[in-house]
Design a protein around this motif. Structure first.
Motif, PDB file in Angstrom:
ATOM      1  N   ASP A  85     -11.646  -2.186   4.832  1.00 15.01           N
ATOM      2  CA  ASP A  85     -12.182  -2.053   3.517  1.00 15.01           C
ATOM      3  C   ASP A  85     -11.435  -3.398   3.027  1.00 15.01           C
ATOM      4  O   ASP A  85     -10.068  -4.033   3.349  1.00 15.01           O
ATOM      5  N   ARG A 109      -5.934   8.899   8.632  1.00 16.39           N
ATOM      6  CA  ARG A 109      -4.593   7.497   8.464  1.00 16.39           C
ATOM      7  C   ARG A 109      -5.122   6.279   9.134  1.00 16.39           C
ATOM      8  O   ARG A 109      -3.785   5.282   8.801  1.00 16.39           O
ATOM      9  N   ASN A 165       0.574  -1.701   0.254  1.00 16.44           N
ATOM     10  CA  ASN A 165       0.051   0.002  -0.025  1.00 16.44           C
ATOM     11  C   ASN A 165       0.794   0.730   0.045  1.00 16.44           C
ATOM     12  O   ASN A 165       0.242   2.469  -0.012  1.00 16.44           O
ATOM     13  N   GLN A 217      -6.155  -1.460  10.217  1.00 16.62           N
ATOM     14  CA  GLN A 217      -7.261  -1.633   8.988  1.00 16.62           C
ATOM     15  C   GLN A 217      -5.647  -3.518   8.875  1.00 16.62           C
ATOM     16  O   GLN A 217      -6.582  -4.378   8.719  1.00 16.62           O
ATOM     17  N   GLU A 270      -6.841   2.887   8.377  1.00 18.00           N
ATOM     18  CA  GLU A 270      -5.545   2.558   7.171  1.00 18.00           C
ATOM     19  C   GLU A 270      -4.714   1.943   8.307  1.00 18.00           C
ATOM     20  O   GLU A 270      -5.311   0.605   7.756  1.00 18.00           O
TER      21      GLU A 270
END
Length: 218
Positions: free
Chosen positions: A189, A146, A46, A152, A149
């Motif tokens: 996600d 952030r 990522n 996750q 993210e």
């Protein structure tokens, strides 16, 4: 990723936390090592910055440090846990958050407390609880997004390892079962599900890579 992991793993302050966890429950220690490696790999997938890669690496290693306060007999139970035992287990993210206060790394604390919050039955906080903190500035909103993210990434690595690894109470799940549970239970996600499955199950022309070997040697 292995080079970065090795650097983080060897830090004295990190070893202190990990040694305590290993002495209390070796299975949780091994799980934490694998979650860190996988989180770093997903971080590269990522395009995380160097600081963000370190954050997920540290968080993977330390996300379960709160389990040192959970009785070993509960952690190693080979039978279904009762409601009271489950409540004790569910305290470990908050306990980890407190335990890591001396680390001086707020992002790692935030990820550690959030690693069970991207599932159908989230704890210790629900999505509503996570939104209670004031986010009045663009900088704060950007930071919070952030961290979410990064959280996750560690959360999906944690869930994947719990399913794909042999534990005291279960055999490793098949690829199909792992994918089914993640698709059903992981509420972050979905791209992270695709990435973790590809990262672990992609065909390899030669011998298994170090991360896969960590799973196979259990």
């Amino acid at each position: 990723s292995k080079k970065l992991f090795g650097k983080l793993f060897q830090e004295d302050r990190i070893r202190q936390y990990l040694d305590a966890l290993r002495m209390h429950h070796a299975e949780s220690y091994g799980h934490s090592v694998r979650v860190s490696l996988l989180s770093i790999d997903l971080g590269y997938d990522n395009d995380l910055t160097e600081d963000e890669l370190k954050a997920v690496g540290y968080s993977g290693l330390l996300h379960d440090v709160g389990k040192v306060y959970v009785p070993e007999e509960i952690l190693s139970s080979q039978s279904s846990l009762g409601p009271q035992e489950l409540e004790i287990i569910k305290r470990h993210p908050r306990l980890g958050f407190v335990e890591l206060r001396d680390l001086g790394y707020e992002t790692v604390q935030q990820i550690a407390v959030a690693h069970h919050e991207y599932k159908l039955d989230p704890y210790p906080r629900s999505g509503k609880d996570r939104r209670k903190t004031s986010r009045n500035t663009p900088e704060r909103r950007s930071h919070d997004n952030r961290v979410a993210e990064l959280s996750q990434i560690v959360a999906v690595a944690d869930m994947f390892d719990a399913l794909a690894s042999r534990r005291s109470y279960k055999e490793p799940f098949s690829r199909e079962a792992v994918q089914s549970v993640l698709n059903t239970q992981f509420t972050g996600d979905s791209k992270y599900i695709e990435q973790v499955l590809r990262r672990y199950y992609a065909p390899r022309p030669n011998k298994p890579q170090p991360l896969r070997m960590l799973f196979l040697m259990q």
